[in-house]
Design a protein around this motif. Structure first.
Motif, PDB file in Angstrom:
ATOM      1  N   LEU A  71     -10.845  -4.138   6.419  1.00 56.63           N
ATOM      2  CA  LEU A  71     -10.564  -5.293   5.767  1.00 56.63           C
ATOM      3  C   LEU A  71     -11.703  -6.223   5.869  1.00 56.63           C
ATOM      4  CD1 LEU A  71      -8.842  -6.543   3.419  1.00 56.63           C
ATOM      5  CD2 LEU A  71      -7.514  -7.657   5.414  1.00 56.63           C
ATOM      6  N   PRO A 129      -0.773   4.884   2.394  1.00 56.38           N
ATOM      7  CA  PRO A 129      -1.761   4.583   3.723  1.00 56.38           C
ATOM      8  C   PRO A 129      -2.454   5.397   4.285  1.00 56.38           C
ATOM      9  CG  PRO A 129       0.411   4.012   4.345  1.00 56.38           C
ATOM     10  CD  PRO A 129       0.439   4.385   2.477  1.00 56.38           C
ATOM     11  N   LEU A 135       0.801  -1.153   0.053  1.00 54.61           N
ATOM     12  CA  LEU A 135      -0.112  -0.108  -0.010  1.00 54.61           C
ATOM     13  C   LEU A 135       1.001   1.232   0.012  1.00 54.61           C
ATOM     14  CD1 LEU A 135      -2.783  -0.875   2.427  1.00 54.61           C
ATOM     15  CD2 LEU A 135      -2.967  -0.993   0.055  1.00 54.61           C
ATOM     16  N   LEU A 190      -9.650   4.934   2.989  1.00 58.18           N
ATOM     17  CA  LEU A 190      -9.072   3.547   3.222  1.00 58.18           C
ATOM     18  C   LEU A 190     -10.220   2.366   2.847  1.00 58.18           C
ATOM     19  CD1 LEU A 190      -7.675   1.474   5.332  1.00 58.18           C
ATOM     20  CD2 LEU A 190      -9.203   2.222   6.836  1.00 58.18           C
ATOM     21  N   ILE A 239      -9.371  -0.896   0.397  1.00 60.22           N
ATOM     22  CA  ILE A 239      -9.847  -2.178   1.031  1.00 60.22           C
ATOM     23  C   ILE A 239     -10.581  -3.041  -0.169  1.00 60.22           C
ATOM     24  CG2 ILE A 239     -11.637  -3.484   2.107  1.00 60.22           C
ATOM     25  CD1 ILE A 239      -8.924  -2.371   3.684  1.00 60.22           C
ATOM     26  N   ALA A 261      -1.363  -5.555   7.601  1.00 63.10           N
ATOM     27  CA  ALA A 261      -1.188  -4.236   7.162  1.00 63.10           C
ATOM     28  C   ALA A 261       0.344  -3.761   7.212  1.00 63.10           C
ATOM     29  CB  ALA A 261      -1.994  -3.570   8.142  1.00 63.10           C
ATOM     30  N   PHE A 319      -6.897  -0.406   9.223  1.00 59.74           N
ATOM     31  CA  PHE A 319      -6.657  -1.426   8.203  1.00 59.74           C
ATOM     32  C   PHE A 319      -7.543  -2.787   8.546  1.00 59.74           C
ATOM     33  CE2 PHE A 319      -5.026  -4.913   5.622  1.00 59.74           C
ATOM     34  CZ  PHE A 319      -5.246  -4.435   4.252  1.00 59.74           C
TER      35      PHE A 319
END
Length: 373
Positions: free
Chosen positions: A233, A120, A117, A127, A131, A209, A229
């Motif tokens: 997720l 971030p 990523l 975010l 995802i 993450a 995260f």
């Protein structure tokens, strides 16, 4: 060389112990020239000799090994609630990291292209977009429960090594340890199996993450992002939207039960569901549901959850053979194949296994015997 002994630390320890270099060589069962070469930086002790030297001289590994810029392990902890990470915790994990350096050459070739990523962010919608990208690459829709196999596969693709361990339910400061070796470009992640099933998937996602964002590992910013995260997720915005609709307008007990139904279907904690629903509600500017964090924790505490280790092995402690098999078959752990090679080629003893896995020597001896068979 990338690793050298600290001459000052060894000299000071020799003086304190009343040893000469020749005496040290005798006790380590090596030649005096070998010790001289170590101290001059021309060679480096094998793991078993390094372990024995540390014990003989009573010098921690991170003091015994010369720190070189860019070579020191980067440590991140998934702590137990209310615990504090101390210098002793960091030094102990760093010592494990230095030992893991000797394992790297025996691991399978790692992928050169790894998922990362690059930007971030904790901003909710940014975010959520990240995802969606991650789940799309996994071939999983945004409303489908994420399986352990999805997470494990991503660790492998990211060049990380999962190490499942049995560290006890309440005996330790950490539930997981992330040890990144920058020079070797590899990360080892210890996952404590003696943890609640409802929390385990979150901790795995949290560690993933860190693997996705190696530049943030070991920082407070990295910990905050990893938590955000993991929650997103495992329970993305579309899931949170449905859960919110199921809970809004209901009494507190009914709202909690509604959230828990979603938690059970995704094999995560009701607290994770609550947090993601709350983030969705705030982002959408909607009224809150009729429950609080306190009520959620009270509900959790009143409902027992089994441990991952119990689900895998039952109530009895597994034999070394069963444990190693589970690590390799379920978690695709590559460490034990590397340990088999080290034991065969370098004749390391149980103490090396004891230090690398950070487990009691008796358990390490059983695993060493299994790997030597």
């Amino acid at each position: 060389m990338e690793k050298t002994l600290s001459r000052d630390a060894v000299a000071e320890a020799l003086q304190h112990a009343g040893f000469s270099q020749a005496e040290l060589a005798r006790r380590l069962e090596v030649s005096s020239q070998a010790v001289t070469n170590w101290l001059k930086g021309k060679d480096f002790p094998r793991p078993d000799k390094l372990l024995k030297m540390s014990v003989l001289l009573r010098v921690p590994f991170d003091k015994l090994v010369q720190r070189t810029a860019g070579q020191a392990p980067v440590i991140a902890f998934r702590k137990r609630g209310g615990t504090k990470t101390t210098d002793a915790h960091l030094e102990h994990a760093a010592a494990m990291g230095y030992l893991l350096k000797s394992v790297v050459e025996f691991l399978p070739t790692r992928p050169s292209l790894r998922p990362r990523l690059n930007s971030p962010s904790l901003e909710y919608m940014q975010l959520q977009r990240a995802i969606v990208d991650v789940r799309t690459k996994l071939g999983v829709g945004t409303t489908v429960p994420l399986e352990y196999s999805h997470l494990i596969g991503q660790f492998i693709e990211a060049g990380a090594v999962l190490i499942p361990v049995l560290w006890g339910e309440k005996k330790r400061h950490e539930n997981a340890v992330h040890i990144c070796l920058p020079a070797e470009d590899i990360t080892f992640i210890y996952l404590n199996l003696d943890t609640k099933l409802e929390d385990f998937k979150f901790w795995m996602a949290h560690e993933l993450a860190h693997v996705y964002t190696p530049k943030l590992a070991g920082s407070d910013e990295g910990e905050d992002f990893a938590d955000a995260f993991a929650g997103a997720l495992l329970f993305p915005e579309p899931c949170a939207k449905v859960a919110y609709a199921d809970a809004i307008g209901k009494s507190e007990p009914e709202a909690v039960r509604a959230l828990n139904q979603h938690a059970v279907s995704h094999s995560i904690s009701v607290y994770s569901v609550f947090c993601e629903v709350q983030k969705y509600q705030e982002s959408a500017g909607l009224p809150p549901i009729a429950t609080t964090e306190t009520a959620i924790h009270k509900f959790r505490n009143g409902n027992a959850s089994s441990l991952v280790s119990a689900a895998l092995f039952g109530d009895e402690a597994p034999t070394a053979k069963v444990y190693v098999h589970a690590c390799e078959e379920i978690f695709r752990c590559q460490l034990f194949s590397a340990l088999r090679a080290i034991i065969k080629m370098r004749s390391v003893g149980p103490t090396f296994v004891h230090q690398v896995l950070d487990i009691p020597l008796s358990d390490a001896s059983a695993i060493h015997a299994e790997l030597s068979a």
